[in-house]
Design a protein around this motif. Structure first.
Motif, PDB file in Angstrom:
ATOM      1  N   GLY A 117       0.818  -1.203   0.000  1.00  0.00           N
ATOM      2  CA  GLY A 117       0.000   0.000   0.000  1.00  0.00           C
ATOM      3  C   GLY A 117       0.854   1.256   0.000  1.00  0.00           C
ATOM      4  N   PRO A 118       0.325   2.357  -0.539  1.00  0.00           N
ATOM      5  CA  PRO A 118       1.037   3.640  -0.492  1.00  0.00           C
ATOM      6  C   PRO A 118       1.174   4.130   0.937  1.00  0.00           C
ATOM      7  CG  PRO A 118      -1.220   3.939  -1.257  1.00  0.00           C
ATOM      8  CD  PRO A 118      -0.981   2.462  -1.198  1.00  0.00           C
ATOM      9  N   ALA A 119       2.049   5.096   1.135  1.00  0.00           N
ATOM     10  CA  ALA A 119       2.369   5.569   2.491  1.00  0.00           C
ATOM     11  C   ALA A 119       1.133   5.958   3.288  1.00  0.00           C
ATOM     12  CB  ALA A 119       3.341   6.748   2.408  1.00  0.00           C
ATOM     13  N   GLN A 120       0.168   6.587   2.648  1.00  0.00           N
ATOM     14  CA  GLN A 120      -1.002   7.078   3.366  1.00  0.00           C
ATOM     15  C   GLN A 120      -1.980   5.977   3.751  1.00  0.00           C
ATOM     16  OE1 GLN A 120      -1.301  10.240   4.464  1.00  0.00           O
ATOM     17  NE2 GLN A 120       0.760  10.459   3.638  1.00  0.00           N
ATOM     18  N   THR A 121      -1.917   4.859   3.057  1.00  0.00           N
ATOM     19  CA  THR A 121      -2.832   3.749   3.357  1.00  0.00           C
ATOM     20  C   THR A 121      -2.073   2.438   3.505  1.00  0.00           C
ATOM     21  OG1 THR A 121      -3.243   3.447   0.973  1.00  0.00           O
ATOM     22  CG2 THR A 121      -4.795   4.845   2.198  1.00  0.00           C
ATOM     23  N   ALA A 122      -0.863   2.496   4.035  1.00  0.00           N
ATOM     24  CA  ALA A 122      -0.044   1.288   4.182  1.00  0.00           C
ATOM     25  C   ALA A 122      -0.713   0.298   5.128  1.00  0.00           C
ATOM     26  CB  ALA A 122       1.336   1.668   4.713  1.00  0.00           C
ATOM     27  N   TRP A 123      -0.511  -0.983   4.871  1.00  0.00           N
ATOM     28  CA  TRP A 123      -1.104  -2.034   5.693  1.00  0.00           C
ATOM     29  C   TRP A 123      -0.085  -3.138   5.911  1.00  0.00           C
ATOM     30  CZ3 TRP A 123      -0.507  -6.158   2.620  1.00  0.00           C
ATOM     31  CH2 TRP A 123      -0.587  -5.981   1.235  1.00  0.00           C
ATOM     32  N   ARG A 124      -0.359  -3.948   6.922  1.00  0.00           N
ATOM     33  CA  ARG A 124       0.475  -5.109   7.233  1.00  0.00           C
ATOM     34  C   ARG A 124      -0.443  -6.313   7.404  1.00  0.00           C
ATOM     35  NH1 ARG A 124       5.528  -6.311   9.803  1.00  0.00           N
ATOM     36  NH2 ARG A 124       5.437  -8.186  11.116  1.00  0.00           N
ATOM     37  N   LEU A 125      -0.234  -7.317   6.603  1.00  0.00           N
ATOM     38  CA  LEU A 125      -1.017  -8.541   6.660  1.00  0.00           C
ATOM     39  C   LEU A 125      -0.169  -9.648   7.279  1.00  0.00           C
ATOM     40  CD1 LEU A 125      -3.225 -10.017   3.824  1.00  0.00           C
ATOM     41  CD2 LEU A 125      -1.492 -11.444   4.933  1.00  0.00           C
ATOM     42  N   GLU A 126      -0.722 -10.353   8.241  1.00  0.00           N
ATOM     43  CA  GLU A 126      -0.023 -11.458   8.891  1.00  0.00           C
ATOM     44  C   GLU A 126      -0.899 -12.700   8.851  1.00  0.00           C
ATOM     45  OE1 GLU A 126       0.467 -10.030  12.820  1.00  0.00           O
ATOM     46  OE2 GLU A 126       2.092  -8.645  12.328  1.00  0.00           O
ATOM     47  N   TRP A 127      -0.281 -13.841   8.571  1.00  0.00           N
ATOM     48  CA  TRP A 127      -0.990 -15.120   8.668  1.00  0.00           C
ATOM     49  C   TRP A 127      -0.135 -16.060   9.508  1.00  0.00           C
ATOM     50  CZ3 TRP A 127      -0.047 -20.232   7.467  1.00  0.00           C
ATOM     51  CH2 TRP A 127      -1.158 -21.089   7.541  1.00  0.00           C
ATOM     52  N   GLY A 128      -0.744 -16.648  10.520  1.00  0.00           N
ATOM     53  CA  GLY A 128      -0.015 -17.545  11.405  1.00  0.00           C
ATOM     54  C   GLY A 128      -0.894 -17.983  12.554  1.00  0.00           C
ATOM     55  N   ALA A 129      -0.252 -18.404  13.631  1.00  0.00           N
ATOM     56  CA  ALA A 129      -0.989 -18.883  14.800  1.00  0.00           C
ATOM     57  C   ALA A 129      -1.913 -17.796  15.327  1.00  0.00           C
ATOM     58  CB  ALA A 129      -0.015 -19.324  15.889  1.00  0.00           C
ATOM     59  N   SER A 130      -3.103 -18.190  15.749  1.00  0.00           N
ATOM     60  CA  SER A 130      -4.091 -17.234  16.234  1.00  0.00           C
ATOM     61  C   SER A 130      -3.621 -16.546  17.506  1.00  0.00           C
ATOM     62  CB  SER A 130      -5.411 -17.946  16.511  1.00  0.00           C
ATOM     63  OG  SER A 130      -6.347 -17.059  17.075  1.00  0.00           O
ATOM     64  N   GLN A 131      -3.949 -15.262  17.618  1.00  0.00           N
ATOM     65  CA  GLN A 131      -3.680 -14.483  18.827  1.00  0.00           C
ATOM     66  C   GLN A 131      -4.930 -14.357  19.697  1.00  0.00           C
ATOM     67  OE1 GLN A 131      -2.156 -10.743  17.391  1.00  0.00           O
ATOM     68  NE2 GLN A 131      -0.149 -11.585  16.923  1.00  0.00           N
ATOM     69  N   ARG A 132      -6.000 -15.002  19.308  1.00  0.00           N
ATOM     70  CA  ARG A 132      -7.238 -14.954  20.061  1.00  0.00           C
ATOM     71  C   ARG A 132      -7.677 -16.373  20.407  1.00  0.00           C
ATOM     72  NH1 ARG A 132      -5.977 -10.373  20.658  1.00  0.00           N
ATOM     73  NH2 ARG A 132      -7.335  -8.528  20.473  1.00  0.00           N
ATOM     74  N   HIS A 133      -8.164 -16.544  21.636  1.00  0.00           N
ATOM     75  CA  HIS A 133      -8.536 -17.881  22.092  1.00  0.00           C
ATOM     76  C   HIS A 133      -9.706 -18.455  21.309  1.00  0.00           C
ATOM     77  CE1 HIS A 133     -11.472 -15.421  24.375  1.00  0.00           C
ATOM     78  NE2 HIS A 133     -12.240 -16.493  24.222  1.00  0.00           N
ATOM     79  N   TYR A 134     -10.540 -17.584  20.731  1.00  0.00           N
ATOM     80  CA  TYR A 134     -11.732 -18.086  20.056  1.00  0.00           C
ATOM     81  C   TYR A 134     -11.455 -18.554  18.632  1.00  0.00           C
ATOM     82  CZ  TYR A 134     -11.840 -13.033  18.952  1.00  0.00           C
ATOM     83  OH  TYR A 134     -11.516 -11.753  18.592  1.00  0.00           O
ATOM     84  N   PHE A 135     -10.238 -18.389  18.139  1.00  0.00           N
ATOM     85  CA  PHE A 135      -9.812 -18.980  16.882  1.00  0.00           C
ATOM     86  C   PHE A 135      -8.695 -19.975  17.170  1.00  0.00           C
ATOM     87  CE2 PHE A 135     -10.749 -14.708  14.601  1.00  0.00           C
ATOM     88  CZ  PHE A 135     -12.094 -15.031  14.511  1.00  0.00           C
ATOM     89  N   SER A 136      -8.835 -21.201  16.758  1.00  0.00           N
ATOM     90  CA  SER A 136      -7.735 -22.154  16.877  1.00  0.00           C
ATOM     91  C   SER A 136      -7.046 -22.272  15.524  1.00  0.00           C
ATOM     92  CB  SER A 136      -8.249 -23.524  17.339  1.00  0.00           C
ATOM     93  OG  SER A 136      -9.056 -24.109  16.342  1.00  0.00           O
ATOM     94  N   GLY A 137      -5.860 -22.858  15.511  1.00  0.00           N
ATOM     95  CA  GLY A 137      -5.155 -23.007  14.253  1.00  0.00           C
ATOM     96  C   GLY A 137      -4.656 -21.673  13.739  1.00  0.00           C
ATOM     97  N   ALA A 138      -4.950 -21.366  12.493  1.00  0.00           N
ATOM     98  CA  ALA A 138      -4.381 -20.189  11.836  1.00  0.00           C
ATOM     99  C   ALA A 138      -5.356 -19.017  11.804  1.00  0.00           C
ATOM    100  CB  ALA A 138      -3.953 -20.534  10.418  1.00  0.00           C
ATOM    101  N   GLU A 139      -4.773 -17.834  11.856  1.00  0.00           N
ATOM    102  CA  GLU A 139      -5.556 -16.595  11.845  1.00  0.00           C
ATOM    103  C   GLU A 139      -4.941 -15.629  10.855  1.00  0.00           C
ATOM    104  OE1 GLU A 139      -7.004 -13.941  15.486  1.00  0.00           O
ATOM    105  OE2 GLU A 139      -4.903 -13.527  14.984  1.00  0.00           O
ATOM    106  N   LEU A 140      -5.792 -14.922  10.127  1.00  0.00           N
ATOM    107  CA  LEU A 140      -5.352 -13.844   9.251  1.00  0.00           C
ATOM    108  C   LEU A 140      -5.605 -12.519   9.946  1.00  0.00           C
ATOM    109  CD1 LEU A 140      -4.442 -12.811   6.408  1.00  0.00           C
ATOM    110  CD2 LEU A 140      -6.885 -12.719   5.833  1.00  0.00           C
TER     111      LEU A 140
END
Length: 246
Positions: free
Chosen positions: A47-70
């Motif tokens: 994304g351009p500087a004004q609307t830059a984003w970061r996408l991560e896929w990996g182990a869930s950081q929330r207990h209500y999702f098991s396995g992988a989380e986007l």
């Protein structure tokens, strides 16, 4: 309750070989792709500087999702005390029940401040009535600490992207979209990070980011949410498991 949530919104993760198409897509789009140090996930930035984003896929950081989380994160900008949430209705119902069960354990009524903020918001803030959710009424719930902010956030572009979520996410929809402290975060359980799903997630995130910035500007100009943001209520303010009757 935790186990039920994890079984419902969980799934197995794919191997690193499955990410070749994702890495090629990121390269074609001039995005930065990098595998996590332990090889269990990856990060894409773009994304351009004004609307830059970061996408991560990996182990869930929330207990209500098991396995992988986007996860997709990006900066909204100056938003003051504004907090907003859009959440899949079935997930909202299950999390509400969990908050209620935990808050009434033993002889004292309490709300555990170690719970994720999106769960505590289900107690703090009034939900947008179903009648104001239009085509999203059966699939999603929305709330905010500022009057009318959630309704304003759900503009035509964002509603369109949310309405498309069932085409790339498993049922029941494991999706949370929240804005706080000037940052927008999209979370969803996603067992397999294919290019179609990643592109759809970014389209949803982009629509939500644009609309969140507009809402923040409207609040700054005094156009919506003129009153003080909603504060913590008494324990009796705990919501029922479903707001269908409201």
């Amino acid at each position: 309750m935790f186990n039920a949530l994890r079984r419902w919104f969980g799934g197995s993760r794919g191997g690193a070989d499955d990410w070749a198409a994702v890495a090629d897509w990121a390269k074609r789009c001039d995005y930065r792709f990098a595998r996590s140090i332990d090889g269990s996930g990856f990060v894409i930035e773009g994304g351009p500087a004004q609307t830059a984003w970061r996408l991560e896929w990996g182990a869930s950081q929330r207990h209500y999702f098991s396995g992988a989380e986007l996860r997709v994160r990006g900066e909204v900008g100056r938003t003051g005390e504004l907090q907003m949430l859009v959440i899949a209705r079935e997930l909202m119902r299950l999390l509400e029940q969990q908050v209620f069960d935990e808050s009434t354990e033993g002889t004292e009524t309490r709300v555990d401040d170690t719970l994720p903020e999106e769960m505590r918001w289900l107690v703090l803030y009034p939900k947008l009535p179903r009648t104001e959710l239009g085509p999203l009424r059966d699939a999603f719930g929305a709330l905010s600490n500022f009057p009318r902010a959630a309704q304003s956030w759900l503009d035509a572009a964002l509603v369109k992207q949310l309405d498309l979520a069932p085409s790339w996410l498993p049922e029941p929809l494991p999706l949370v979209l929240m804005m706080q402290r000037g940052r927008l975060t999209l979370r969803c359980a996603l067992p397999q990070p294919d290019v179609v799903a990643l592109r759809a997630a970014l389209a949803l995130f982009g629509a939500a980011l644009t609309a969140a910035r507009r809402v923040a500007d409207e609040i700054g100009q005094g156009k919506i949410g003129a009153g003080r943001p909603t504060a913590w209520g008494p324990p009796s303010a705990l919501p029922p498991a479903d707001d269908a009757a409201r």
